[in-house]
Design a protein around this motif. Structure first.
Motif, PDB file in Angstrom:
ATOM      1  N   GLU A  34       0.842  -1.191   0.000  1.00 47.60           N
ATOM      2  CA  GLU A  34       0.000   0.000   0.000  1.00 47.60           C
ATOM      3  C   GLU A  34       0.880   1.245   0.000  1.00 47.60           C
ATOM      4  O   GLU A  34       1.863   1.331   0.742  1.00 47.60           O
ATOM      5  CB  GLU A  34      -0.914  -0.004   1.223  1.00 47.60           C
ATOM      6  N   SER A  38       0.442   6.094  -4.662  1.00 49.13           N
ATOM      7  CA  SER A  38      -0.172   5.319  -5.742  1.00 49.13           C
ATOM      8  C   SER A  38      -1.595   4.950  -5.328  1.00 49.13           C
ATOM      9  O   SER A  38      -1.878   3.802  -4.984  1.00 49.13           O
ATOM     10  CB  SER A  38       0.659   4.062  -6.027  1.00 49.13           C
ATOM     11  N   ALA A  40      -5.701   4.128  -5.163  1.00 46.74           N
ATOM     12  CA  ALA A  40      -6.569   3.233  -5.925  1.00 46.74           C
ATOM     13  C   ALA A  40      -7.228   3.984  -7.074  1.00 46.74           C
ATOM     14  O   ALA A  40      -7.588   5.159  -6.945  1.00 46.74           O
ATOM     15  CB  ALA A  40      -7.628   2.639  -5.008  1.00 46.74           C
ATOM     16  N   ASP A  41      -7.379   3.296  -8.195  1.00 44.62           N
ATOM     17  CA  ASP A  41      -8.030   3.876  -9.367  1.00 44.62           C
ATOM     18  C   ASP A  41      -9.539   3.672  -9.225  1.00 44.62           C
ATOM     19  O   ASP A  41     -10.024   2.538  -9.293  1.00 44.62           O
ATOM     20  CB  ASP A  41      -7.515   3.179 -10.627  1.00 44.62           C
ATOM     21  N   CYS A  45     -12.451   0.112  -9.609  1.00 45.31           N
ATOM     22  CA  CYS A  45     -13.424  -0.386  -8.632  1.00 45.31           C
ATOM     23  C   CYS A  45     -14.860  -0.196  -9.107  1.00 45.31           C
ATOM     24  O   CYS A  45     -15.749  -0.978  -8.752  1.00 45.31           O
ATOM     25  CB  CYS A  45     -13.194   0.290  -7.286  1.00 45.31           C
ATOM     26  N   LYS A  55     -11.112   0.193  -0.883  1.00 43.25           N
ATOM     27  CA  LYS A  55     -10.280   0.413  -2.064  1.00 43.25           C
ATOM     28  C   LYS A  55      -8.846   0.658  -1.608  1.00 43.25           C
ATOM     29  O   LYS A  55      -8.598   1.510  -0.754  1.00 43.25           O
ATOM     30  CB  LYS A  55     -10.785   1.620  -2.864  1.00 43.25           C
ATOM     31  N   GLY A  57      -4.731   1.183  -2.914  1.00 41.92           N
ATOM     32  CA  GLY A  57      -3.788   1.442  -3.990  1.00 41.92           C
ATOM     33  C   GLY A  57      -2.380   1.139  -3.519  1.00 41.92           C
ATOM     34  O   GLY A  57      -2.053   1.342  -2.346  1.00 41.92           O
ATOM     35  N   SER A  82       2.091  -0.350 -10.622  1.00 43.32           N
ATOM     36  CA  SER A  82       1.107   0.028  -9.609  1.00 43.32           C
ATOM     37  C   SER A  82      -0.022  -0.995  -9.592  1.00 43.32           C
ATOM     38  O   SER A  82      -0.169  -1.804 -10.511  1.00 43.32           O
ATOM     39  CB  SER A  82       0.543   1.424  -9.901  1.00 43.32           C
ATOM     40  N   THR A  84      -4.302  -1.728  -8.011  1.00 45.32           N
ATOM     41  CA  THR A  84      -5.527  -1.308  -7.336  1.00 45.32           C
ATOM     42  C   THR A  84      -6.261  -2.554  -6.865  1.00 45.32           C
ATOM     43  O   THR A  84      -6.438  -3.504  -7.631  1.00 45.32           O
ATOM     44  CB  THR A  84      -6.445  -0.508  -8.275  1.00 45.32           C
ATOM     45  N   CYS A  86      -9.865  -3.810  -5.084  1.00 44.30           N
ATOM     46  CA  CYS A  86     -11.242  -3.447  -4.758  1.00 44.30           C
ATOM     47  C   CYS A  86     -11.844  -4.623  -3.988  1.00 44.30           C
ATOM     48  O   CYS A  86     -11.884  -5.743  -4.506  1.00 44.30           O
ATOM     49  CB  CYS A  86     -12.039  -3.187  -6.029  1.00 44.30           C
ATOM     50  N   ARG A 105      -6.452  -4.838 -10.255  1.00 44.98           N
ATOM     51  CA  ARG A 105      -5.800  -4.381 -11.480  1.00 44.98           C
ATOM     52  C   ARG A 105      -4.311  -4.223 -11.190  1.00 44.98           C
ATOM     53  O   ARG A 105      -3.916  -3.580 -10.218  1.00 44.98           O
ATOM     54  CB  ARG A 105      -6.379  -3.042 -11.924  1.00 44.98           C
TER      55      ARG A 105
END
Length: 202
Positions: A34, A38, A40-41, A45, A55, A57, A82, A84, A86, A105
């Protein structure tokens, strides 16, 4: 390029591009942690097929192992991508045995991989009360051009209470199949290294 950086790029090529199990099979091993830099996108999600209430990142690193015993000797100091995560959490006590829906992702030098599956909670009190250990198994549901699918598994640590001395992160193995076009580590080019560096900045 320094000797250390050169070695890291070489290892990245071996881990991310070599077909270790067969001509069209690729194994990628990496670590995520974490990282506030960077985040979370939200678009990732939003595409999850379930209600997301957590969420995360993070950054992606390539760890180094001792070839004699397989122990990790360096978690990887150079960011190569990077990620992500969810998650659908249904019980904030995180009881052992609970399964959580997850949608992931990974932005890697080889491209963007998306996975869907579950994480099974192993414990919530080792080595400290409130720290959650889990194992995850996911199917690749979206892959870069040249791949047809595969799976991802992880050993993960989740620190929802922000306990000092512990980080939220995972060690992953991504097993993917190509569409028949054989590639190997010897084909890593300067252009691919530049692309990997660009993705690491995402």
């Amino acid at each position: 390029m320094s000797r250390k950086l050169g070695g890291a790029v070489g290892m990245l090529g071996v881990l991310l591009l070599s077909a270790q199990a067969g001509a069209n099979e690729v194994v990628m091993q990496f670590r995520t942690q974490e990282d506030p830099a960077s985040p979370a996108d939200p678009a990732v999600c939003a595409a999850a097929p379930f209600e997301v209430n957590v969420k995360l990142g993070g950054s992606v690193y390539v760890p180094e192992h001792n070839p004699k015993d397989g122990k990790v000797v360096d978690g990887g100091g150079r960011r190569v991508g990077s990620a992500t995560a969810c998650v659908q959490v249904t019980d904030s006590a995180f009881p052992a045995g609970q399964q959580l829906n997850v949608y992931m992702r990974y932005n890697l030098p080889e491209g963007r991989f998306t996975a869907r599956g579950t994480c099974t909670l192993v414990s919530n009190d080792v080595p400290a009360a409130g720290l959650v250990l889990a194992g995850c198994a996911m199917r690749l549901v979206d892959v870069p051009t040249g791949f047809v699918g595969g799976s991802v598994s992880s050993t993960s640590v989740f620190n929802p209470r922000k306990l000092p001395g512990y980080a939220t992160g995972s060690y992953y193995t991504l097993y993917a199949y190509r569409d028949g076009r054989q590639r190997d580590a010897s084909k890593v080019t300067k252009a691919q290294e530049a692309e990997a560096t660009a993705r690491a900045r995402e």
